[in-house]
Design a protein around this motif. Structure first.
Motif, PDB file in Angstrom:
ATOM      1  N   LEU A  65       0.867  -1.186   0.000  1.00 23.42           N
ATOM      2  CA  LEU A  65       0.000   0.000   0.000  1.00 23.42           C
ATOM      3  C   LEU A  65       0.903   1.235   0.000  1.00 23.42           C
ATOM      4  CD1 LEU A  65      -2.699   1.547   0.357  1.00 23.42           C
ATOM      5  CD2 LEU A  65      -2.381   1.307   2.841  1.00 23.42           C
ATOM      6  N   LEU A  66       0.773   2.067  -1.042  1.00 20.06           N
ATOM      7  CA  LEU A  66       1.541   3.314  -1.137  1.00 20.06           C
ATOM      8  C   LEU A  66       0.652   4.475  -0.688  1.00 20.06           C
ATOM      9  CD1 LEU A  66       3.350   2.932  -4.602  1.00 20.06           C
ATOM     10  CD2 LEU A  66       4.185   2.289  -2.340  1.00 20.06           C
ATOM     11  N   VAL A  67       1.143   5.242   0.275  1.00 18.70           N
ATOM     12  CA  VAL A  67       0.362   6.340   0.854  1.00 18.70           C
ATOM     13  C   VAL A  67       0.957   7.680   0.447  1.00 18.70           C
ATOM     14  CG1 VAL A  67      -0.500   7.376   2.983  1.00 18.70           C
ATOM     15  CG2 VAL A  67      -0.210   4.884   2.840  1.00 18.70           C
ATOM     16  N   ASP A  68       0.162   8.478  -0.267  1.00 18.21           N
ATOM     17  CA  ASP A  68       0.566   9.840  -0.634  1.00 18.21           C
ATOM     18  C   ASP A  68       0.069  10.785   0.457  1.00 18.21           C
ATOM     19  OD1 ASP A  68       1.545  11.973  -2.072  1.00 18.21           O
ATOM     20  OD2 ASP A  68      -0.199  12.126  -3.398  1.00 18.21           O
ATOM     21  N   THR A  69       0.949  11.612   1.011  1.00 20.83           N
ATOM     22  CA  THR A  69       0.565  12.529   2.100  1.00 20.83           C
ATOM     23  C   THR A  69       0.574  13.972   1.615  1.00 20.83           C
ATOM     24  OG1 THR A  69       2.840  12.757   2.891  1.00 20.83           O
ATOM     25  CG2 THR A  69       1.522  10.982   3.849  1.00 20.83           C
TER      26      THR A  69
END
Length: 458
Positions: A187-191
């Motif tokens: 899971l790649l999380v963009d903040t």
């Protein structure tokens, strides 16, 4: 990348060749020039000091070996220290955790964070064979959520929806639960990013990090900001337990200060370089290969990997069979070769990875640019299928028509036909082995001592 530094160091290191022994006196001027070259490349001052001290300590008093002259010994030392500053070896993402492995991206606004999420998603799907889910926790910019959804579709990975009414922690926790149920590997999380480092931003991302406990926290930073990139990375590293850095826009950075400063200042490895706008323009960062590029020794290993990954093998085999059967290499084949080169970042990207090409003349660089590629394609597109299959048909009136149709001059058409004839002769020589022969030739271009450069490792 590194053009300015490569040019300055190349000139400087030539001056020390021919010495019988490396002494403090005869390397003093060279070290001064190396120091200036690094400072002009916007390398952070503490990094420059450390680098110069280490090179001086190792270089002074070394006897010339039988096989190497002092200049080569000195270059070997410089290369070794460049590697040491940047981290010795590529450090891969630690994705062996219980799925989904959560990777959080942090950074300032405008650094290329969302784009890097898309590139990394494609990298993990294609090269690591991972099932990838991406999510945006940037509730301040609705456009960022939409941008990530568009990128996810483009690179063929799944997108977890979110909106600005939700809290970042709730968004990511929801994505984690969904990823578990659907058996996603990563899971790649963009903040959210900000225009500068501020307290509220840091508090929010600290809370998010504590809640979701990512296995990787990557800081995304613009390489073109030079040593400021390293200083910003340090500010983030003081607040967050970063595990690595992604340097974006590295293809536009002629200096290289960020690449040489980040590891030393933050203690965290550069894991990837963003080398262009396309979704596949993300390269694992190999300090040994980058050191070779900086010193004009090329990077043949990366070039071979790129050829194996990006060249359409089916088309290459069809062309090889066609040539073997004696049908010859025509202008349609030539056009397909140009397209293959474009897929690999163009001629300049390839030439930069070949040994000795770092200092090639501006005239050659000018001829190998994107504009000349576009012109060649336009000329071929203006030809009829019959002309492409049989270039001998192209005489006076046909040349005038082709030039008018492609917006070029007759001499441009003549130049293309000449280049095609040269390529045709080369293809005849390669028939019978095709791609294998080409790969063998490229591997033969590797300098002694391995793919990374001119010398065996210390």
């Amino acid at each position: 990348m590194f053009e300015n530094l490569t040019e300055r160091l190349g000139q400087t290191l030539k001056n020390i060749s021919g010495r019988g022994r490396l002494t403090e006196d005869n390397i003093k001027d060279t070290l001064r020039e190396v120091r200036m070259a690094l400072l002009e490349a916007d390398v952070a001052l503490p990094v420059v000091r450390e680098f110069i001290n280490q090179v001086k300590e190792k270089a002074v008093g070394i006897e010339v070996s039988k096989s190497l002259n002092p200049g080569q010994v000195f270059v070997k030392i410089v290369r070794g220290e460049l590697e040491a500053i940047m981290g010795q070896a590529n450090e891969k993402l630690a994705l062996s955790a219980q799925p989904p492995a959560v990777v959080m991206m942090a950074g300032l606004q405008g650094a290329g964070k969302t784009t890097s999420v898309g590139k990394l998603a494609r990298f993990l799907r294609e090269r690591e064979k991972k099932k990838v889910l991406v999510v945006s926790a940037d509730v301040y910019r609705p456009a960022a959520i939409k941008q990530l959804e568009t990128l996810a579709n483009e690179v063929q990975v799944s997108f977890f929806p979110s909106d600005i009414s939700q809290k970042p922690i709730d968004i990511v926790n929801g994505a984690i639960e969904y990823a578990k149920k659907q058996f996603y590997d990563v899971l790649l999380v963009d903040t959210a990013g900000r225009l500068h480092v501020d307290e509220s931003m840091m508090d929010e991302i600290k809370d998010l990090h504590a809640a979701v406990k990512p296995v990787e926290t990557l800081f995304v930073v613009d390489a073109m900001t030079g040593q400021d990139a390293a200083n910003t990375a340090k500010a983030f590293n003081d607040a967050l337990p970063l595990t690595g850095v992604i340097l974006t826009k590295a293809d536009g950075d002629a200096r290289g200060g960020a690449a040489l400063s980040v590891r030393h200042i933050t203690g965290k490895p550069i894991k990837f370089l963003g080398m262009g706008e396309k979704s596949d323009a993300l390269e694992p960062f190999h300090p040994d290969r980058v050191a070779s590029r900086i010193l004009g020794m090329g990077d043949v290993l990366s070039l071979i990997e790129e050829v194996e990954r990006k060249v359409d093998k089916d088309k290459a085999q069809k062309m090889a069979k066609k040539i073997q059967k004696g049908k010859g290499f025509d202008l349609q084949d030539f056009k397909e070769q140009l397209e293959q080169m474009r897929n690999m970042g163009g001629m300049m990207s390839m030439l930069d990875k070949l040994p000795g090409m770092g200092n090639m003349s501006e005239q050659i660089k000018e001829k190998a640019n994107e504009k000349s590629f576009n012109q060649l394609e336009a000329i071929i597109n203006s030809m009829t299928p019959g002309e492409r299959a049989n270039p001998d048909l192209i005489k006076g009136s046909r040349k005038r028509r082709i030039a008018a149709g492609s917006g070029t001059q007759i001499q441009d058409v003549n130049r293309l036909l000449k280049q095609f004839t040269q390529m045709q002769k080369m293809m005849k020589k390669m028939s019978g082995g095709g791609m294998q022969k080409m790969m063998q030739r490229m591997k033969g271009m590797m300098p002694p001592g391995g793919p990374g450069g001119m010398f065996p490792r210390r």
